[in-house]
Write an enzyme that holds these catalytic residues in place. Sequence first.
Site, PDB file in Angstrom:
ATOM      1  N   LYS A 138      30.826  30.800  27.261  1.00 34.11           N
ATOM      2  CA  LYS A 138      30.106  31.200  26.046  1.00 34.11           C
ATOM      3  C   LYS A 138      28.720  31.693  26.430  1.00 34.11           C
ATOM      4  CE  LYS A 138      27.403  28.743  23.642  1.00 34.11           C
ATOM      5  NZ  LYS A 138      26.700  27.706  22.846  1.00 34.11           N
ATOM      6  N   GLU A 179      28.271  35.434  21.545  1.00 32.31           N
ATOM      7  CA  GLU A 179      27.560  34.746  20.464  1.00 32.31           C
ATOM      8  C   GLU A 179      26.229  35.413  20.127  1.00 32.31           C
ATOM      9  OE1 GLU A 179      25.850  30.332  19.168  1.00 32.31           O
ATOM     10  OE2 GLU A 179      26.692  30.619  21.160  1.00 32.31           O
ATOM     11  N   LYS A 221      31.522  34.372  18.231  1.00 39.29           N
ATOM     12  CA  LYS A 221      30.835  33.240  17.613  1.00 39.29           C
ATOM     13  C   LYS A 221      29.565  33.786  16.987  1.00 39.29           C
ATOM     14  CE  LYS A 221      28.758  28.702  18.439  1.00 39.29           C
ATOM     15  NZ  LYS A 221      28.710  27.498  19.286  1.00 39.29           N
TER      16      LYS A 221
END
Length: 366
Positions: A138, A179, A221
């Site tokens: 991530k 993200e 995200k």
Amino acid sequence: MTAESTLAATAQRMVAPGKGIFAADVPLKGLMRGWWGESIHARSEDAAADFQEMICRTPELGDHLSSIIVFPDVLDRRAGDGTPLADLIAQRGLLLGITPTTGWQFLGGSKHEYVPRGLDGLAKRLEDWRERGVAFIKWRVAARVRPGLPTERALVSNARSVAEVAALAHQFDLVPIVEPEVEMKGDHTIERQFEVTERFLHRTFEALYEHGVAPEEIVLKTNMVVSGSDCPEQAGVDTVARETLRCLRRVVPPALPGIGFLSGGQSDRDATAHLDAMNRLDPQPWSLSFSFGRAIGRAPVEAWDGKADESSGQTALRHRARMNGLATLGEWSAEMESGTEDGREPESGGRKTPGHKTPGRETERP
């Protein structure tokens, strides 16, 4: 099966209906300092490590979670009985993901906007993590809403860093969670949050396209479109759901498997209520799931009784995971929260409860 189809299958598994992602990437010192919530037990580094072991030992955790995100040090950590924490996570049927950022630095020439650090040597780390069973990574970038901010240069610079990391992740057969977050902290309106979110997502997907990153092989995200935390007029649950989906439909490719929303400082139940409301509207081309950190972790850290097994912390964790799993199906209700282990009443969707303070995102923010 090709590497590409394997990545797509992994991405779909991460956002499968009824499940979501637990963003447990908070350092031990962060747990000690109350980043998720105040604990009477996690007051030392050893106790915080026991809390993380408790999470990894929680029975039936895979019933409502597909994956968990941790910091790289967890790969080298062991439980009290010598079992690697990574093995405990695998035994619960969860995919393991890593946050590789190593800090933040000012965007060149700016004293207000940041870009993440961690690209140096990342290829070698990705190769090592993949060999150790990691399934995804991530990479978070953030935009602050202030007068004159964010600048276009900051959005473009951060979008390019996301795309560079995503391309590297695919090179090493890892699914990237991309993200781009527009922070909710501030007194801006939901209209302003919509505007900045749309622009940031545009720049992100433009950069991903330029880097040759296939949307089928990533998970997005991002933030929900909410009112700023200090805005006098707080949008209600239905408005947040509608505006979030309207924004996403303008930008996000239909080929994307799913979106794991971040909670971004919302209360536990506001985040769940907003997700549930979105999933009660017309079907979308992508799965609408969650990748919550504090909105899952706060309840167990505050309820934890210091035990590694059969603890009140595990009860609280299972409950929050189940509530959010139901929200991905549009089957959650506030009544389900009444009488749970923390004894609190449901909060009104879209509004802060009196006296509620939205803590800063110290796990990831500069």
